[in-house]
Design a protein around this motif. Sequence first.
Motif, short mmCIF file in Angstrom:
data_model
loop_
_atom_site.label_atom_id
_atom_site.label_comp_id
_atom_site.label_asym_id
_atom_site.label_seq_id
_atom_site.Cartn_x
_atom_site.Cartn_y
_atom_site.Cartn_z
N LEU A 245 0.86 -1.18 0.00
CA LEU A 245 0.00 0.00 0.00
C LEU A 245 0.90 1.23 0.00
O LEU A 245 1.79 1.36 0.84
N TRP A 246 0.63 2.16 -0.91
CA TRP A 246 1.50 3.32 -1.10
C TRP A 246 0.65 4.59 -1.13
O TRP A 246 -0.44 4.62 -1.71
N LYS A 247 1.15 5.65 -0.48
CA LYS A 247 0.44 6.93 -0.42
C LYS A 247 1.19 7.94 -1.28
O LYS A 247 2.37 8.18 -1.08
N SER A 248 0.48 8.55 -2.23
CA SER A 248 1.11 9.53 -3.11
C SER A 248 1.27 10.86 -2.38
O SER A 248 0.71 11.07 -1.29
N GLY B 270 -1.82 12.57 -1.29
CA GLY B 270 -2.61 12.00 -0.21
C GLY B 270 -3.49 10.83 -0.59
O GLY B 270 -4.24 10.32 0.24
N ALA B 271 -3.43 10.36 -1.84
CA ALA B 271 -4.24 9.23 -2.28
C ALA B 271 -3.49 7.92 -2.00
O ALA B 271 -2.27 7.84 -2.15
N TRP B 272 -4.28 6.89 -1.63
CA TRP B 272 -3.71 5.57 -1.35
C TRP B 272 -3.92 4.65 -2.55
O TRP B 272 -4.97 4.67 -3.20
N TYR B 273 -2.89 3.82 -2.81
CA TYR B 273 -2.94 2.89 -3.93
C TYR B 273 -2.39 1.53 -3.50
O TYR B 273 -1.51 1.45 -2.63
N THR C 219 -1.85 -1.48 -10.54
CA THR C 219 -2.04 -0.26 -9.76
C THR C 219 -3.53 -0.08 -9.56
O THR C 219 -4.31 -0.10 -10.54
N ARG D 60 -6.69 1.94 -6.90
CA ARG D 60 -7.02 2.82 -5.79
C ARG D 60 -7.38 1.97 -4.58
O ARG D 60 -7.99 0.90 -4.70
N LYS E 284 -7.96 2.10 0.07
CA LYS E 284 -8.14 2.87 1.30
C LYS E 284 -7.03 2.53 2.28
O LYS E 284 -6.49 1.41 2.25
N GLN E 285 -6.70 3.45 3.13
CA GLN E 285 -5.66 3.21 4.12
C GLN E 285 -6.04 2.00 4.99
O GLN E 285 -7.16 1.90 5.48
#
Length: 639
Positions: free
Chosen positions: A577-580, A583-586, A614, A616, A618-619
């Motif tokens: 899980l990666w946060k850009s 602020g978006a999580w992917y 890739t 989208r 959620k945290q």
Amino acid sequence: MQPQDVAPRPAPSAVSPVVDVEQAEAALVEHYPRLARLAYLVLPPGLGRSRRVLTAHALTQRALPRNRTEAPVIPSQPGGREVDPGYACLRLRVLRAALATGLPLRRRLRLGRPPLPPVLPQVWGLKLFPRSGGADELGLDQRLSALSGPGRAAYALRGLEKLPDGDVREVLAAAGVTDVDAALGEADTVHGQYALLDSPEFDPCSLVARPTDLMRRRQHGKAALVAGAALVVCGVLVALPGAGWGPDGPAAPPYARNAAAQAALDPGKLIRISPDAWRTSPRTDFSVWPARGGLTGDRALLRRALAVWARPGGTVHVSATPGTATGGPPGPPHLLYAGNVDNARVVILYDGLRLVRYAEPRDGTRGAALDLARADNARRAESGAVVLDRSDGNVRYLTAPWVTEAAERDLAEPGSGAMELTLTGGVTSPLSSPVRHDGGCPSWNVLQLTDGSTTRLMTDLGELVPARLTTGRPGSVREASGAEALRTWKPYACSLGAVRGQGVRSVNAWEFAEQSLPDDSGSAAWVCTRAETWRGRGARALAQFRAPGGRHGAVAAGGTDVTACGARDPHVLAGVLWKSEEGAWYLLAAGSDDTESVRATGGIRASADGNLLTARAKQGARAKLKGTLEDGRKIAALR
């Protein structure tokens, strides 16, 4: 299970119901299979299936209290219905005993837990184990084996006893588990599949019986007769007058006289190779190293080294890499080195399978040390150096006779170049060891060895034999000394600390994918580092993810005793899980280049053709990853 996971049992509550022996006996007869199954699930998997079966029955039968005792009032099922106090008492006692079995014997005694001898109970001539289940049961058993004792207990109470988490907390706390939240968190990692706990795979009352190894049993019988005769002879020899062998320095007293032992301890019979033997030998490994050092003629020192190897005394510090036999030499070993190194006298020996280092202070023998390491089937690439001495954060090596140059290089800063080391009789000048005890990693210094046209990198992992570093796709790896290989290793050098002290033979870094990040964030690299061991088992693979600008890679997944990233199975799949920056999580996932498609299920549902995914997210979301290779084979994510 870690020792700190279980605390001393709490005092009974003043309002707990009283259970008499007859009530407990009735509950044991009625619920014996269920209690035995609970014990089997919680016991340490390292016991093996047969030992777990016998131990589960032993713990269940020993759970009967001798006198009237108190039991907790804990619902057995959701809905508030209370369980029989006799059963609650037995369940708690079985759980305590099963958790205590995973503790070291000394800690069990300190906590007042009755020790269960590891060799008892025993069924002579038979092996007993539950009936094998299917692939789902096998997979669940493997996942439970990775949990601690409290984690397995939490999962069993949820699935077998059908207890809600509130009641699970009460039972675990009453059983002496100090970190209940951690136990429940571990149980959460094994998703569902509670119905499988009722299968024959986990039933110690439905067993398969098989004989033990009949040929080995017959051999053991003959060996026992020979050993008995040897004991009689030894007793006679001890009773005879005479000084005998006597202890050699810090070695323990001898056990008995025999010709083979005397030959192995005779310094005059040590194998010594000529300095030029390696030039014409078909093999270039430790077996053709010549004897070097200024004390190769010190018979007293060599005698002490051999004697301590055969029977180290109580004051000798002995260490061995995992999987290394610690017994004495089977015959006269091969002498590689004997000399003064810093403030110690050091002897290096080799018996064809193991390297042995004996070290003692220059001013006596108090504080002697013996280190053993496997080196069987070592090739030229792995037999380039041996650790001679560690002192004040530095390490000296004895190098192979074919090494022409040695240098020190910081793997974390490849652009800084290599610093030349002097070679005196094959011994390097000291270089800074990367093995740190404060957990920091400002740098990672490695040994660079040059042999003609080949340059190799070796790293000290706290053992006698340094590990070889390589890069490239499994099955076609190359030395890590080139400019491109050094750039590959740079962000992952500090991850080598995760495999210290595990008998590592070589570590390979393989960049298996490059992934463009969303929101115009650049490209990320996926690298798999795999550490192979001398014993074959215990190989560890780490899938690491490095975003643009990151100094170090982040471990996305890892596994021990897995085939991923190895020559046998040169494939890998991992996700993170990666946060850009926006602020978006992917969810980012990547497989090796022969991955045809990647699919995510569970908390995140997505799929992609090719080896990159890739999506989208959620945290905190969780997903299961599956990949399909070009040949149609399915692979799971490394974990």
